[in-house]
Each structure stands twice: as C-alpha cells, then as structure tokens.
Design an enzyme around this catalytic site. Structure first.
Site, short mmCIF file in Angstrom:
data_model
loop_
_atom_site.label_atom_id
_atom_site.label_comp_id
_atom_site.label_asym_id
_atom_site.label_seq_id
_atom_site.Cartn_x
_atom_site.Cartn_y
_atom_site.Cartn_z
N SER A 145 1.75 -4.13 6.50
CA SER A 145 0.67 -5.12 6.43
C SER A 145 0.66 -6.01 7.66
CB SER A 145 0.85 -6.02 5.21
OG SER A 145 0.81 -5.30 4.03
N HIS A 155 -3.32 0.68 8.96
CA HIS A 155 -3.29 -0.35 7.92
C HIS A 155 -4.46 -0.17 6.96
CE1 HIS A 155 -3.94 -4.70 6.57
NE2 HIS A 155 -2.98 -4.18 5.85
N GLU A 209 -7.27 0.15 9.58
CA GLU A 209 -7.05 -0.29 10.97
C GLU A 209 -6.05 0.68 11.63
OE1 GLU A 209 -6.97 -4.91 11.29
OE2 GLU A 209 -6.50 -4.38 9.23
N ASN A 269 -6.18 -9.09 8.83
CA ASN A 269 -5.37 -10.18 8.27
C ASN A 269 -5.41 -11.44 9.14
OD1 ASN A 269 -4.47 -9.59 5.68
ND2 ASN A 269 -2.98 -8.11 6.45
N1 LIG Z 1 -0.12 -4.01 -1.59
C1 LIG Z 1 -1.08 -4.19 -0.67
O1 LIG Z 1 -2.13 -4.79 -0.93
C2 LIG Z 1 -0.88 -3.63 0.71
C3 LIG Z 1 -2.00 -3.48 1.55
C4 LIG Z 1 -1.81 -2.91 2.82
C5 LIG Z 1 -0.55 -2.55 3.24
N2 LIG Z 1 0.53 -2.73 2.40
C6 LIG Z 1 1.85 -2.30 2.88
O2 LIG Z 1 2.13 -1.01 2.37
C7 LIG Z 1 3.55 -0.86 2.17
C8 LIG Z 1 3.83 -0.52 0.71
O3 LIG Z 1 3.34 -1.57 -0.10
P1 LIG Z 1 3.09 -1.36 -1.67
O4 LIG Z 1 2.24 -2.49 -2.10
O5 LIG Z 1 2.68 0.03 -1.96
O6 LIG Z 1 4.58 -1.59 -2.22
P2 LIG Z 1 5.24 -1.02 -3.56
O7 LIG Z 1 6.38 -1.92 -3.86
O8 LIG Z 1 4.20 -0.82 -4.62
O9 LIG Z 1 5.76 0.43 -3.14
C9 LIG Z 1 6.81 0.60 -2.25
C10 LIG Z 1 7.52 1.90 -2.61
O10 LIG Z 1 8.50 2.17 -1.62
C11 LIG Z 1 9.58 2.77 -2.28
N3 LIG Z 1 10.78 2.70 -1.44
C12 LIG Z 1 11.56 1.61 -1.18
N4 LIG Z 1 12.56 1.98 -0.36
C13 LIG Z 1 12.38 3.30 -0.07
C14 LIG Z 1 13.09 4.25 0.71
N5 LIG Z 1 14.19 3.92 1.39
N6 LIG Z 1 12.63 5.53 0.76
C15 LIG Z 1 11.52 5.88 0.08
N7 LIG Z 1 10.81 5.02 -0.69
C16 LIG Z 1 11.25 3.76 -0.77
C17 LIG Z 1 9.71 2.02 -3.59
O11 LIG Z 1 10.46 2.75 -4.55
C18 LIG Z 1 8.24 1.87 -3.98
O12 LIG Z 1 7.78 2.92 -4.79
C19 LIG Z 1 4.17 -2.18 2.62
O13 LIG Z 1 4.54 -2.07 3.97
C20 LIG Z 1 3.02 -3.17 2.45
O14 LIG Z 1 3.15 -4.31 3.26
C21 LIG Z 1 0.39 -3.23 1.15
#
Ligand SMILES: NC(=O)c1ccc[n+]([C@@H]2O[C@H](COP(=O)([O-])OP(=O)(O)OC[C@H]3O[C@@H](n4cnc5c(N)ncnc54)[C@H](O)[C@@H]3O)[C@@H](O)[C@H]2O)c1
Length: 312
Positions: free
Chosen positions: A112, A133, A145, A184
C-alpha cells in the site's frame, strides 16, 4: 503469445481478489500462503464472490492453491505479492522467490505504501521488479497503480500495463517511486484537512463527511480535480488558492487529534468508536452501502465497455 501464467503470494483480503480477477481474465493462477487456513478457504471465497457478482463461475477452475512457494512461482510468467504490510517479510520473500522463478518472470508487490525501491533493493535482477497497487475490493475497484523504480525496465512497465488492461483494470503509470504513490497521496491530503477541520472545531466529523458526500464527492467519479480546475478556469483556481492554501493544514506529521484517538483506544469500527460512535448495525449498513455503490458502478462500466469472458 501464450496467456501469461500468474502466481499470487498471499491469499488474504487482497490476494484472493487478485487471483479472482486474473482467473476471470483467462489466466491460470497459482496462489500460495503460509497460513493453512487462508489456503484452505481461498477457492470458496473466490467462488462466493464470483456467484455474488454474477461472474463466470468456471474461473475458479483456473485457480490452484499450493502450500509450497517454489511450486507456486516455478512456472509463472508474472508473480504478484500480497502478504502482510511488513518490509523485512516482503524483502525475504522476494529474495526466495527470485531463486525459484523463470529468468524472465516479472515480480510485483501490491504494497500500500512501502516504497518499491526498499522492497526490491536486494534482488539480483531489479529491472524485472515493480509495484502494482490494487484497491480493495480488487474485483470492484478498477484502478491499479503501476510503479516503476529507477531500475525497472520500460518493457516490464509496458507488459504490466497491458496485462492489467487486458483483464479489465485501469492501470495508471506512476513514474517515480514516491511514498503513497498517487492515490494514497491524494486521499491522505484530503484526510489531513478533514481531521484538521474537526480538530480546530470548525465542524464535527459527521459534517465533514456530509459536505464531501453531498458536494464535490458527487462529482468526483466523473470529474477529477484537474479537469475541474480547467472547467472553472486556471485563473479562478489560482485566485482561490491564494486565499485558501495559506489557511489549509500543512503540518508534516499526523494530527495530535488522531494520535489521541488511537492512544485512547478509539480505533473506529474495531472498538465501536473513532471520530464517531458506531453500533454493529451501523457498521454493517455502511459496509453494505459501499459495496452496493461499487457494484452499481461496475455494472455501469460493464455496459459501456464489456470485459470479454466476465459474464456467466
Ligand atoms: N486491504 C487493503 O485495502 C489493501 C489495499 C491495497 C493494498 N494492500 C496491501 O496488500 C497486502 C496484503 O494486504 P491484505 O489486506 O490482503 O492483508 P491480509 O492480512 O488480508 O492478507 C495477508 C496474507 O499474507 C499471508 N502471509 C503472511 N506472511 C506470509 C508469508 N511469509 N508467506 C506467505 N503468506 C504470508 C497471511 O497469512 C495472509 O493470508 C499488504 O501489503 C497491504 O498493504 C491492502
């Protein structure tokens, strides 16, 4: 050229949505997560979304979960990482991924806010790495993005832009790897002023949101700020800025008002109170309203420009 094979790392909120969109776009997708529970439920979560959106249910057959990182990325042409927002974790993962992938595989992070440069610095072949992104939920919000670092090859940017366009997304090229990218930065410039208005007693939190939703928020989906500035005239925009900008919040760090909310445990929906109080029913109603709004917007987009293979 054969349809690129996609590997998604992380099967959480974002990862399962990315896998869904790529599969719906006709790609074979492998998906890996270190948490067994996340992997065990990923196909059900995608199938439920596809059903709910009226999308082609057969897309699920193109998604293959695996608990083995090497197996996930080995044959992929394009690897996108969506694990927790943790820099050392992402760095470590990419270092390992790089040992398993094909020579020309592209490596992308869905972080993010973490600069892509920091995540990809340790790679041996940094020219194939970039940021993509997406926005939540990935199957309803069109923008992705595409962020290049100083090392990213122009071909990798072009291929990635096309890859996302071909699956119905709206890719936007971010030419410099700045914190917050484009979306963002804009979003949080607005939030900074929104918080300051409450902090300085100009209005309460509900009023801030009402003013946005009932005024320029109504236009924002079809009229960006720079289109708007041209529409009213750059001369008028300049005159307004001379009066308003000196009065707008410009502090570099977070608001003390926000810091106090967090220190007091007022964490928003999580604790039932943040800027405002929220019952469970109010939280559910707002979430439903946002989802319905995004679905309606996607239906409108689809009528204008149908994405091949999306409908069942
Ligand atoms: N949630 C949002 O609105 C959003 C929007 C854009 C970008 N992001 C970014 O996307 C990424 C994921 O966010 P999310 O909301 O899906 O989080 P989430 O917590 O829902 O999912 C993260 C996943 O990563 C897994 N994980 C953790 N360590 C790991 C490893 N070593 N190997 C493999 N898997 C592993 C976890 O088990 C989990 O299933 C982050 O970088 C976040 O900043 C999130």
């Amino acid at each position: 050229m054969a349809t690129p094979r996609i590997a998604v790392i992380g099967a959480g909120l974002m990862g399962h949505g990315l896998a869904q969109v790529f599969a719906l776009g006709g790609h074979d997708v492998t998906i890996y997560d270190s948490a067994a529970a996340s992997l065990a439920t990923v196909k059900d979560r995608i199938a439920t979304n596809l059903r709910d959106l009226g999308d082609d249910a057969r897309a699920i057959d193109r998604v293959r979960p695996t608990g083995d990182l090497k197996d996930c990325v080995r044959k992929a042409d394009y690897v996108v990482e969506a694990v927790s927002e943790d820099l050392p974790l992402k760095q470590k993962l990419f270092a390992e991924i790089e040992t398993h992938v094909r020579p020309n595989a592209i490596l992308a992070s869905n972080t993010s806010v973490i600069p892509i440069t920091d995540i990809m610095r340790g790679l041996r072949r940094r020219e194939r790495a970039l940021g993509t992104h997406w926005w939540n939920p990935p199957y309803l919000v069109p923008l992705v993005e595409v962020i290049g670092t100083e090392w990213t090859s122009p071909t990798v940017i072009d291929v990635t832009m096309k890859l996302h366009k071909d699956i119905g997304k709206t890719p936007a090229h971010v030419k410099k790897d700045v914190p917050g990218f484009i979306g963002n930065r804009l979003q949080h410039a607005l939030w900074r002023e929104a918080i300051a208005l409450v902090e300085h007693g100009i209005c309460d939190a509900e009023t801030v949101d009402t003013v946005i939703k009932a005024a320029f928020g109504r236009r924002l989906a079809v009229l960006g700020p720079l289109e708007n500035a041209d529409m009213v005239g750059t001369d008028l925009t300049l005159a307004i800025h001379k009066t308003v900008l000196p009065a707008i919040e410009s502090r570099r760090g977070p608001s003390p008002y926000l810091e106090k909310l967090v220190a007091d445990g007022k964490l928003g929906f999580k604790s039932g109170e943040g800027f405002r109080r929220w019952t469970a029913a109010e939280q559910a109603a707002l979430r439903t309203q946002v989802l319905q709004h995004l679905k309606t917007a996607r239906e409108r987009d689809e009528k204008k420009d149908p994405t091949p293979g999306r409908s069942s």
